[in-house]
Write a protein that holds these residues in place. Structure first.
Motif, PDB file in Angstrom:
ATOM      1  N   UNK A 148       0.763  -1.233   0.000  1.00  0.00           N
ATOM      2  CA  UNK A 148       0.000   0.000   0.000  1.00  0.00           C
ATOM      3  C   UNK A 148       0.800   1.293   0.000  1.00  0.00           C
ATOM      4  N   UNK A 149       2.104   1.257  -0.264  1.00  0.00           N
ATOM      5  CA  UNK A 149       2.897   2.491  -0.292  1.00  0.00           C
ATOM      6  C   UNK A 149       3.673   2.572  -1.600  1.00  0.00           C
ATOM      7  N   UNK A 150       3.649   3.736  -2.172  1.00  0.00           N
ATOM      8  CA  UNK A 150       4.391   3.969  -3.412  1.00  0.00           C
ATOM      9  C   UNK A 150       5.833   4.351  -3.093  1.00  0.00           C
ATOM     10  N   UNK A 151       6.738   3.975  -3.983  1.00  0.00           N
ATOM     11  CA  UNK A 151       8.127   4.427  -3.868  1.00  0.00           C
ATOM     12  C   UNK A 151       8.956   3.720  -2.821  1.00  0.00           C
ATOM     13  N   UNK A 152       8.471   2.617  -2.269  1.00  0.00           N
ATOM     14  CA  UNK A 152       9.266   1.903  -1.267  1.00  0.00           C
ATOM     15  C   UNK A 152      10.140   0.867  -1.969  1.00  0.00           C
ATOM     16  N   UNK A 153      11.147   0.396  -1.264  1.00  0.00           N
ATOM     17  CA  UNK A 153      12.021  -0.659  -1.760  1.00  0.00           C
ATOM     18  C   UNK A 153      11.375  -1.997  -1.426  1.00  0.00           C
ATOM     19  N   UNK A 154      11.094  -2.805  -2.435  1.00  0.00           N
ATOM     20  CA  UNK A 154      10.498  -4.118  -2.236  1.00  0.00           C
ATOM     21  C   UNK A 154      11.590  -5.150  -2.491  1.00  0.00           C
ATOM     22  N   UNK A 155      11.999  -5.834  -1.420  1.00  0.00           N
ATOM     23  CA  UNK A 155      13.116  -6.773  -1.473  1.00  0.00           C
ATOM     24  C   UNK A 155      12.542  -8.164  -1.256  1.00  0.00           C
ATOM     25  N   UNK A 156      12.387  -8.921  -2.341  1.00  0.00           N
ATOM     26  CA  UNK A 156      11.647 -10.175  -2.252  1.00  0.00           C
ATOM     27  C   UNK A 156      12.507 -11.430  -2.144  1.00  0.00           C
ATOM     28  N   UNK A 157      13.817 -11.285  -2.001  1.00  0.00           N
ATOM     29  CA  UNK A 157      14.696 -12.446  -1.844  1.00  0.00           C
ATOM     30  C   UNK A 157      15.788 -12.113  -0.836  1.00  0.00           C
ATOM     31  N   UNK A 171      22.775  -1.724   3.446  1.00  0.00           N
ATOM     32  CA  UNK A 171      22.061  -2.822   4.095  1.00  0.00           C
ATOM     33  C   UNK A 171      22.259  -4.047   3.225  1.00  0.00           C
ATOM     34  N   UNK A 172      22.732  -5.107   3.843  1.00  0.00           N
ATOM     35  CA  UNK A 172      22.920  -6.386   3.153  1.00  0.00           C
ATOM     36  C   UNK A 172      21.911  -7.363   3.763  1.00  0.00           C
ATOM     37  N   UNK A 173      20.910  -7.755   2.971  1.00  0.00           N
ATOM     38  CA  UNK A 173      19.850  -8.626   3.477  1.00  0.00           C
ATOM     39  C   UNK A 173      20.364 -10.053   3.571  1.00  0.00           C
ATOM     40  N   UNK A 174      20.216 -10.666   4.757  1.00  0.00           N
ATOM     41  CA  UNK A 174      20.717 -12.013   5.002  1.00  0.00           C
ATOM     42  C   UNK A 174      19.610 -13.050   5.116  1.00  0.00           C
ATOM     43  N   UNK A 175      18.430 -12.612   5.583  1.00  0.00           N
ATOM     44  CA  UNK A 175      17.339 -13.567   5.814  1.00  0.00           C
ATOM     45  C   UNK A 175      16.007 -12.867   5.642  1.00  0.00           C
ATOM     46  N   UNK A 176      15.075 -13.556   5.019  1.00  0.00           N
ATOM     47  CA  UNK A 176      13.695 -13.122   4.832  1.00  0.00           C
ATOM     48  C   UNK A 176      13.555 -12.123   3.680  1.00  0.00           C
ATOM     49  N   UNK A 177      12.387 -11.542   3.561  1.00  0.00           N
ATOM     50  CA  UNK A 177      12.061 -10.555   2.533  1.00  0.00           C
ATOM     51  C   UNK A 177      11.378  -9.385   3.218  1.00  0.00           C
ATOM     52  N   UNK A 178      11.522  -8.198   2.646  1.00  0.00           N
ATOM     53  CA  UNK A 178      11.050  -7.000   3.338  1.00  0.00           C
ATOM     54  C   UNK A 178      10.771  -5.876   2.341  1.00  0.00           C
ATOM     55  N   UNK A 179       9.860  -5.010   2.719  1.00  0.00           N
ATOM     56  CA  UNK A 179       9.651  -3.750   2.008  1.00  0.00           C
ATOM     57  C   UNK A 179      10.113  -2.641   2.954  1.00  0.00           C
TER      58      UNK A 179
END
Length: 173
Positions: A2-11, A129-137
């Motif tokens: 529901x938010x525009x312009x966010x970072x969607x990190x799916x992996x 930010x280096x994503x190590x686990x899960x997915x996040x917006x």
């Protein structure tokens, strides 16, 4: 989300960097406005790098929690606990909420009480930010000035004013 312009990190891989300006030198807390994305239901883990380096060892695997509410809080069970055949109340199921939340970064080893402080010199910096686990917006990342600690004497006086007393000998030394 529901938010525009966010970072969607799916992996749970890769990294992303931003440049920012610290207005003055000092200690800062890192606040993240985020929404967990369905994947495996674990905490979201990041390595936090400043200017291309880990500022300290515990900046690895910094966790941001997912958001859960139990079904009784949500009104799904009319606030009644289910019971087993003996009449014992059963723990309600947890339902994950995919809502936006803002949290401060905490030490993943819990060696430090309270949010993690990062020292920033005045001027331009790079946050990675280096994503190590899960997915996040991610919607927003903010460095907030950390509250300054008082001297020992100031802290002692504050506790004394609140009624704290010497507990020496309390446990029968």
């Amino acid at each position: 989300m529901g938010r525009e312009g966010c970072l969607y990190w799916d992996a749970p891989q890769g990294s992303v960097s931003w440049e920012f300006e610290a207005p003055c030198a000092g200690y800062y807390n890192l606040a993240l406005t985020y929404c967990a994305v369905p994947l495996k239901n674990g905490d979201i883990l990041f390595d936090i790098l400043l200017d291309g380096e880990l500022p300290y060892e515990n900046a690895q695997n910094v966790s941001f929690r997912r958001l859960y509410l139990d079904e009784t809080y949500l009104g799904m069970s009319e606030n009644e606990f289910r019971k087993d055949v003996r009449g014992n109340e059963l723990r309600p199921d947890l339902i994950e909420q995919f809502d936006w939340q803002t949290r401060l970064a905490y030490d993943p080893q819990r060696e430090h009480v309270g949010p993690v402080c990062f020292y920033l010199s005045e001027g331009r910096h790079t946050l990675t930010l280096r994503l190590k686990q899960e997915a996040v917006a991610i919607d927003q990342i903010t460095f907030l000035r950390a509250p300054e600690s008082g001297s020992y004497e100031q802290t002692f006086d504050q506790w004394e004013a609140m009624g704290a007393r010497d507990s020496s000998g309390y446990l029968g030394e």
